[in-house]
Design a protein around this motif. Structure first.
Motif, PDB file in Angstrom:
ATOM      1  N   LEU A  75      21.812  -7.194  47.804  1.00  0.00           N
ATOM      2  CA  LEU A  75      23.163  -7.625  47.446  1.00  0.00           C
ATOM      3  C   LEU A  75      24.189  -6.693  48.077  1.00  0.00           C
ATOM      4  O   LEU A  75      24.240  -5.499  47.770  1.00  0.00           O
ATOM      5  N   GLU A  91      11.802 -13.314  53.246  1.00  0.00           N
ATOM      6  CA  GLU A  91      11.969 -14.165  52.059  1.00  0.00           C
ATOM      7  C   GLU A  91      12.582 -13.421  50.877  1.00  0.00           C
ATOM      8  O   GLU A  91      13.028 -14.056  49.917  1.00  0.00           O
ATOM      9  N   ASN A  92      12.613 -12.111  50.926  1.00  0.00           N
ATOM     10  CA  ASN A  92      13.208 -11.326  49.829  1.00  0.00           C
ATOM     11  C   ASN A  92      14.643 -10.899  50.120  1.00  0.00           C
ATOM     12  O   ASN A  92      15.199 -10.075  49.373  1.00  0.00           O
ATOM     13  N   GLN A  93      15.250 -11.458  51.157  1.00  0.00           N
ATOM     14  CA  GLN A  93      16.597 -11.010  51.508  1.00  0.00           C
ATOM     15  C   GLN A  93      17.622 -11.332  50.420  1.00  0.00           C
ATOM     16  O   GLN A  93      18.667 -10.686  50.332  1.00  0.00           O
ATOM     17  N   HIS A  94      17.331 -12.302  49.560  1.00  0.00           N
ATOM     18  CA  HIS A  94      18.262 -12.614  48.470  1.00  0.00           C
ATOM     19  C   HIS A  94      18.316 -11.497  47.431  1.00  0.00           C
ATOM     20  O   HIS A  94      19.214 -11.483  46.571  1.00  0.00           O
ATOM     21  N   ARG A  95      17.376 -10.572  47.492  1.00  0.00           N
ATOM     22  CA  ARG A  95      17.380  -9.449  46.552  1.00  0.00           C
ATOM     23  C   ARG A  95      18.074  -8.219  47.143  1.00  0.00           C
ATOM     24  O   ARG A  95      18.016  -7.136  46.580  1.00  0.00           O
ATOM     25  N   ARG A 149      18.464  -7.807  56.537  1.00  0.00           N
ATOM     26  CA  ARG A 149      18.116  -9.165  56.080  1.00  0.00           C
ATOM     27  C   ARG A 149      16.910  -9.712  56.848  1.00  0.00           C
ATOM     28  O   ARG A 149      16.013 -10.328  56.271  1.00  0.00           O
ATOM     29  N   GLN A 160      28.584  -9.521  38.958  1.00  0.00           N
ATOM     30  CA  GLN A 160      27.495  -9.643  39.922  1.00  0.00           C
ATOM     31  C   GLN A 160      26.200  -8.918  39.559  1.00  0.00           C
ATOM     32  O   GLN A 160      25.133  -9.271  40.073  1.00  0.00           O
TER      33      GLN A 160
END
Length: 394
Positions: A266, A260-264, A255, A198
């Motif tokens: 982990l 829009e940066n929530q994918h960063r 989140r 990951q």
């Protein structure tokens, strides 16, 4: 020495991972065993059994009290737990004379010590101080703190890893509290599976633990959107226990804040030490922005793994970190201050990192198992001799 470690919490299966107070109890037990002592654990549990957890004998004591209800019911539960624990200790003492008992302290553990041997209270926490920012604990703080003080007054000696909690407890019970360093575990067999699958090639900062207000997770949530906007390559990695909040959970709040940066961001779930160590090793920095703390294992582990730690002033972390010398400190509860500290950590040159790591290694020498365990042994022997002298004189 024949030593018994007593804790109100421990795992019940060999497959469960240890954290927090139970992890310390297991760790110090194993270290003392390596130095030739016979050490066993007595733990309140949901069942009665004697079993082994990774080479350590654990005596489970069945107890079904409720510590999350009214003060009277909580107090009755604590007393029933301690009576059951003392019964088991007397059985063990009859079979083989116990030289010293160390109690974990939380919620009054040790308040009814009844053996002739000395009782050591180790301040795993002091609810009055540590849970002041913990919303789910606010209804029980006074009751827990009362029984914790009763344990302190009953104990022959009191030790604490952190100065802040130690000093407050000493003032409240009017007894000396000795600062006793917690050794870090340098014998972990690492498992890099989670990192390899990951996190390989990712640039990230790390938080691991419980996502509560007192540990500063909300401060990270408030700081993180600006940090990720400034550095388009950076990820925030977290591992541990998500907690409920008024709007859902700590992770949901983060989140939503990140948009829009929530994918960063982990989230890796709850990991054991074997899985965590490779993740710590590769982090740009480890964040420990506690509002209140008691010399956490997370800081010791990160420093021992040559990581830059970003902590907070006035929370015992300054026992291990000098701001700008071997890590960075921020003001507790201040997102802007945390942001500034993280920026400093991320802007360091490789040479500056090497120099900081060198200073880290010097700073944590007293937390190495050999130094820390020998100090604890000397303290035990002093208490035993003092108690014997008192008993002989009376």
């Amino acid at each position: 020495m024949n030593i018994v470690m007593v804790t109100p919490q421990f795992v019940n299966k060999k497959t469960e991972s240890l954290t927090g107070m139970p992890r310390y109890v297991y760790k110090i037990t194993r270290f003392l065993q390596e130095y030739g002592h016979n050490v066993e654990i007595v733990a309140a549990s949901s069942n009665d059994k004697t079993w082994r957890y990774e080479g350590v004998v654990v005596h489970n004591i069945k107890w079904s009290g409720n510590l999350h209800t009214t003060p009277v019911v909580v107090s009755i539960g604590i007393l029933k737990r301690e009576i059951a624990i003392q019964k088991k200790l007397r059985q063990l003492d009859t079979a083989r004379k116990i030289d010293i008992v160390q109690y974990a302290g939380w919620s009054g553990n040790g308040c009814m010590h009844s053996l002739r041997c000395p009782a050591v209270l180790r301040l795993s926490t002091y609810s009055k101080v540590q849970y002041v920012q913990h919303n789910t604990m606010k209804d029980y703080i006074k009751t827990y703190s009362f029984w914790e003080r009763m344990s302190g007054r009953r104990a022959d000696g009191i030790i604490a890893p952190g100065k802040m909690i130690g000093e407050q407890f000493s003032k409240d019970v009017r007894k000396k509290v000795t600062i006793m360093e917690t050794p870090y575990d340098n014998q972990v067999a690492e498992d890099s599976t989670v990192y390899d699958t990951q996190l390989t090639q990712k640039k990230y900062i790390l938080y691991y633990g419980t996502f509560t207000t007192d540990k500063g997770f909300q401060v990270i949530t408030n700081m993180l959107p600006r940090l990720l906007r400034e550095d388009g390559e950076l990820f925030f990695v977290c591992a541990g226990w998500n907690v409920a909040t008024k709007s859902g959970s700590a992770l949901q709040d983060m989140r939503q804040k990140l948009g829009e940066n929530q994918h960063r961001m982990l989230y890796l779930g709850v990991l054991n030490q074997q899985q965590l160590y490779p993740i710590i090793r590769h982090a740009e920095a480890v964040l420990i922005p506690s509002l209140v703390d008691n010399l956490p294992n997370t800081c010791l582990e990160a420093l021992a793994l040559d990581k830059i730690v970003v902590g907070t002033y006035g929370t015992s972390l300054e026992q291990m970190i000098d701001d700008g010398e071997n890590g960075f400190l921020s003001e507790p509860g201040n997102a802007e201050s945390l942001l500034q500290a993280v920026r400093k950590a991320l802007k360091m040159t490789e040479q500056e990192k090497k120099e900081m790591v060198r200073k880290n290694r010097q700073r944590i020498k007293k937390y190495e198992p050999d130094a820390a365990v020998k100090k604890l042994e000397r303290y035990y022997r002093w208490l035993i001799l003092r108690k014997e002298a008192y008993q002989n004189a009376n």
